[in-house]
Scaffold this active site. Structure first.
Site, PDB file in Angstrom:
ATOM      1  N   GLY A 288      11.926  39.687 -31.308  1.00 36.05           N
ATOM      2  CA  GLY A 288      11.035  38.779 -30.573  1.00 36.05           C
ATOM      3  C   GLY A 288       9.581  38.904 -30.992  1.00 36.05           C
ATOM      4  O   GLY A 288       9.274  39.130 -32.172  1.00 36.05           O
TER       5      GLY A 288
ATOM      6  N   ASP B   5      11.205  50.999 -29.785  1.00 36.29           N
ATOM      7  CA  ASP B   5      11.971  50.227 -28.805  1.00 36.29           C
ATOM      8  C   ASP B   5      12.974  51.164 -28.142  1.00 36.29           C
ATOM      9  O   ASP B   5      13.088  52.330 -28.517  1.00 36.29           O
ATOM     10  CB  ASP B   5      12.658  49.023 -29.453  1.00 36.29           C
TER      11      ASP B   5
ATOM     12  N   ASP C 199      12.578  55.598 -24.858  1.00 38.04           N
ATOM     13  CA  ASP C 199      12.461  54.941 -23.552  1.00 38.04           C
ATOM     14  C   ASP C 199      11.061  55.233 -23.012  1.00 38.04           C
ATOM     15  O   ASP C 199      10.800  56.352 -22.561  1.00 38.04           O
ATOM     16  CB  ASP C 199      13.540  55.473 -22.608  1.00 38.04           C
TER      17      ASP C 199
ATOM     18  N   ALA D 112       5.837  45.969 -25.219  1.00 36.18           N
ATOM     19  CA  ALA D 112       7.084  46.046 -24.439  1.00 36.18           C
ATOM     20  C   ALA D 112       6.875  45.509 -23.026  1.00 36.18           C
ATOM     21  O   ALA D 112       5.915  45.869 -22.353  1.00 36.18           O
ATOM     22  CB  ALA D 112       7.573  47.489 -24.379  1.00 36.18           C
ATOM     23  N   GLY D 113       7.756  44.640 -22.585  1.00 36.14           N
ATOM     24  CA  GLY D 113       7.654  44.090 -21.242  1.00 36.14           C
ATOM     25  C   GLY D 113       8.981  43.491 -20.824  1.00 36.14           C
ATOM     26  O   GLY D 113       9.750  43.036 -21.670  1.00 36.14           O
TER      27      GLY D 113
ATOM     28  N   ALA E 177      11.130  37.707  -1.246  1.00 40.25           N
ATOM     29  CA  ALA E 177      12.120  37.894  -0.174  1.00 40.25           C
ATOM     30  C   ALA E 177      13.486  38.299  -0.734  1.00 40.25           C
ATOM     31  O   ALA E 177      14.227  39.055  -0.103  1.00 40.25           O
ATOM     32  CB  ALA E 177      12.256  36.601   0.647  1.00 40.25           C
TER      33      ALA E 177
ATOM     34  N   TYR F  97       6.072  40.811 -11.916  1.00 41.65           N
ATOM     35  CA  TYR F  97       5.623  40.649 -13.303  1.00 41.65           C
ATOM     36  C   TYR F  97       4.131  40.301 -13.365  1.00 41.65           C
ATOM     37  O   TYR F  97       3.362  40.902 -14.124  1.00 41.65           O
ATOM     38  CB  TYR F  97       6.459  39.545 -13.952  1.00 41.65           C
TER      39      TYR F  97
ATOM     40  N   THR G  55      10.506  31.292 -28.096  1.00 37.56           N
ATOM     41  CA  THR G  55      11.326  32.444 -28.455  1.00 37.56           C
ATOM     42  C   THR G  55      12.767  32.136 -28.077  1.00 37.56           C
ATOM     43  O   THR G  55      13.054  31.072 -27.529  1.00 37.56           O
ATOM     44  CB  THR G  55      10.900  33.711 -27.685  1.00 37.56           C
TER      45      THR G  55
END
Lengths: 465, 465
Positions: free
Chosen positions: B237, B257, B280, B307-308, B316, B371, B406
């Site tokens: 990506g 990654d 990680d 990284a996201g 809710a 986010y 993407t």
């Protein structure tokens, strides 16, 4: 246009009727909820649900303010500290549970959050309570200015709250308005007018905003004498709505507009029991004339620079005159008048100056290079003059209206008007009174902690920069 | 996706063909112009037209930079001062007239404008020249930070330029990108990399931005040694596109990654002649591991926190795990790694840190409270850490991508995808390489004057806050 009259927005009227609402839901069409404003019959006080993260600094200030307004509150199970603060100020507060019913507002004190882990309390509170907010409800997140945070992590999470509240505003719908209120350390006592406004029906069309309350050394006497309020471009439209609101609140309004509209100026002034001041603010001696008028009435308490014009053209097709006129009315005039009033003692103690900017000045707009320049310049002007205003015991701020229903917007072609109306979290246009209400908040005697800022009145428009 | 491949945007391809273009024009449909990027055959150097208002401070710095790049320039009749500056540096420059033909860029030095009257020069220049800009052209307005202006009027008009450029970006169309570059007094010598980027095809999808260049006491040796660049989330990506660009420019990339994608990490690292680092970043010892790796290779020159993850749900319906995971990957990890690298000497001199924020963090997005919070927090983080980075001889900035094509966006339902693609001044989505190009500019050795800022890569998205 008073807030009780039909909006001119037939779709809004239709989907808020019984048949239209059902039909729109069946067809999957958007169903914006009609905003409840001050004076509407539907406006009524409902309980507030309070939440807090560990280390919350604003609960005591909240309790003091709520006690003065007879607010009934609940507290989230995470926020035992609220119960204590409430009790101390003689406030009723019950623990929030499934049987608490719906609430009118959520207030979450996030000022103590200093770590990523600490954000969990924010999640828990809103996850548990968002569904309990009734239509036309309010959500306030209280925070500290990121630059006053003690660590980089704290600064980052406090700044992150802005992304949270803006998202919440867009997903809450049902005419629920969401704001982030940054309270600088030491400014806790200055939150009163801002709390009141953002919990009231007056803020119906303000959402997704970040408001900052700064520490203020001196405390101003609140005073109850009648204030003198100058509004430029006040003969009609948004300016008249502003003058109306101040007049309705008992202030003496000075209705300024161009001499060509002298009749309308006189009419509006008479209707509002105020004073007419027909004046071309672009004239060389206009600032002097305004100062002279100020002196003749012992100084203005509030000055609202509302007068503004458009001369829309792409830059390639724009004539020089269209550029110059917009500069003169929208920028040079408020600049000269403000400088003159500040330097010449034309403002009374605890004075207020409010400029009317525009979404166009924030986001830009095709065909408005001239207009957007002036409206962006006003944002720069209030920021720049804030310290000087403070020294004069005053404040200077701006409001930036989005799509407001006026005679001008009523003339826009249907599809363009529809896009303008719907492209915001409220799904409808605002009204002139919404702009007036925001200005009245900034002009409130107790709003001395709000200075140098620009607040959008746009229903959280999706458009922006 | 390299910039030469089809965009996956069939409408864009269609209207840029001979039949489709004609048809779209007949039907009054929008006809976005295909962006020309670095490496595209259509990319070619064209003359620059220079204009200036009285008191312009940047002409000499402009001339120095243009002389190094063999730029051919014209000057507007208002800007005799440019002819002098150009001659001094051996630059060819002719007076602009009707027969000058089309130009690739307009550069206007507005740094000397201190009054409302002075803005007339801005009007004259753009009124006369905007039509001469060819498709995929560039417009730069150079200014000073409003707070460094000498008077309130100067501060207001300099701030007003932002409304002007944002409007111009929206009306210019034809894939013309417009920026406002604020150059702090004393920072004139630091504009090189920023000028290059915004005049190059690399900035195709960046428009409507305000970039600030600050004064910098030390001057860094430019150096030409191979740099070491860490990119997180680089297996595929946007992350892979970032690693590709740095690799293509001769840098050594460290492809980080998650261990679950170890194969892909190894594959990408091999392809780019770099190093794989399966890790990680949410693990308790991740920051230590990154620092250790940094030390093993003599420190990183560039760190890109790309990284996201998303875990979209309304608040809710959101599960606690979806909140926590997003916090851990998007916010806590870059925070811990950055602090560790800065404190532990993990960055080489003249180091660069770039965080990947998001439009969502600026404007908010329904279903993305988690986010958007993290992406807004990164904006706060780079602002807060900028002074510390500066002390370490480094910079820290962020990019905020808008709609980037993407594999993820290809899976969005058609109508939503179409809206995302078209709701920006370019009328099309960006590509991963556009994000990479902006990061490469911020990471440039000469970009030491850009610090603490967030730049959108969004084709001047109409959406915002």
């Amino acid at each position: 246009m008073s807030s009780g009259t039909p909006s001119g927005d037939r779709y809004l009227d239709f989907v808020n009727g019984p048949v239209g609402g059902l039909l729109a839901k069946r067809l999957g069409l958007p169903t914006p909820v009609r905003l409840v404003r001050n004076g509407d019959r539907a406006a009524k006080a409902r309980p507030v649900l309070v939440g807090a993260a560990k280390g919350a600094r604003l609960l005591s200030a909240l309790a003091v303010n709520f006690a003065g307004q007879h607010v009934v509150s609940f507290y989230h199970h995470d926020a035992e500290s609220w119960r204590e603060a409430a009790e101390e100020h003689g406030l009723m507060s019950g623990r929030f549970g499934e049987r608490s019913g719906r609430v009118g507002a959520l207030v979450f004190d996030a000022s103590g959050i200093e770590t990523v882990d600490g954000l969990g309390a924010l999640y828990r509170f809103f996850h548990d309570s968002i569904r309990a907010v009734c239509p036309n409800g309010r959500i306030l997140v209280l925070s500290i200015p990121p630059e006053s945070a003690g660590t980089a992590e704290a600064a980052a999470v406090q700044r992150g709250l802005e992304g949270f509240t803006r998202s919440l505003g867009k997903e809450a719908r049902r005419a629920i308005a969401v704001q982030l209120i940054e309270v600088a350390p030491g400014a806790e006592a200055a939150i009163g007018s801002t709390l009141r406004f953002f919990l009231s029906p007056g803020s119906a069309y303000v959402s997704g905003q970040v408001v900052r309350i700064d520490a203020e050394s001196g405390q101003y006497a609140s005073g109850t004498t009648r204030r003198t309020v100058l509004v430029t471009g006040a003969a009609q439209g948004i300016g008249a709505a502003i003058a109306e609101l101040f007049s309705a609140r008992g202030d003496q309004v000075v209705v300024l507009d161009v001499p060509a509209m002298a009749d309308k100026v006189a009419e509006t002034a008479t209707r509002l029991n105020g004073v007419g001041l027909p004046l071309d603010i672009t004239a060389a001696d206009a600032a002097d004339a305004v100062l002279q008028h100020a002196r003749s009435c012992g100084g203005f308490d509030v000055v609202v620079h509302n007068a503004g014009i458009t001369r829309d053209r792409t830059i390639a097709r724009m004539e020089r005159a269209g550029w110059d006129e917009v500069m003169a009315v929208n920028l040079r005039a408020p600049l000269r008048i403000t400088e003159k009033l500040l330097a010449g003692g034309g403002l009374r103690p605890n004075g207020r100056i409010v400029c009317v900017s525009s979404m166009s000045g924030i986001a830009g707009n095709p065909g408005q290079t001239n207009y957007a320049l002036t409206k962006a310049a006003l944002i720069g002007l209030v920021k720049r003059l804030a310290p000087a205003a403070r020294e004069a015991g005053a404040t200077i701020n701006a409001v930036a209206p989005g799509f407001i229903e006026t005679r001008m917007t009523a003339a826009i072609p249907f599809m363009v008007r529809e896009a303008g109306r719907r492209l915001n979290a409220m799904g409808q246009g605002g009204r002139p009174v919404d702009v007036a209400e925001a200005i009245a908040w900034l002009a409130d005697r107790d709003s001395y902690g709000v200075n140098g800022q620009t607040i959008r009145v746009c229903g959280q428009s999706l458009l922006g920069a």
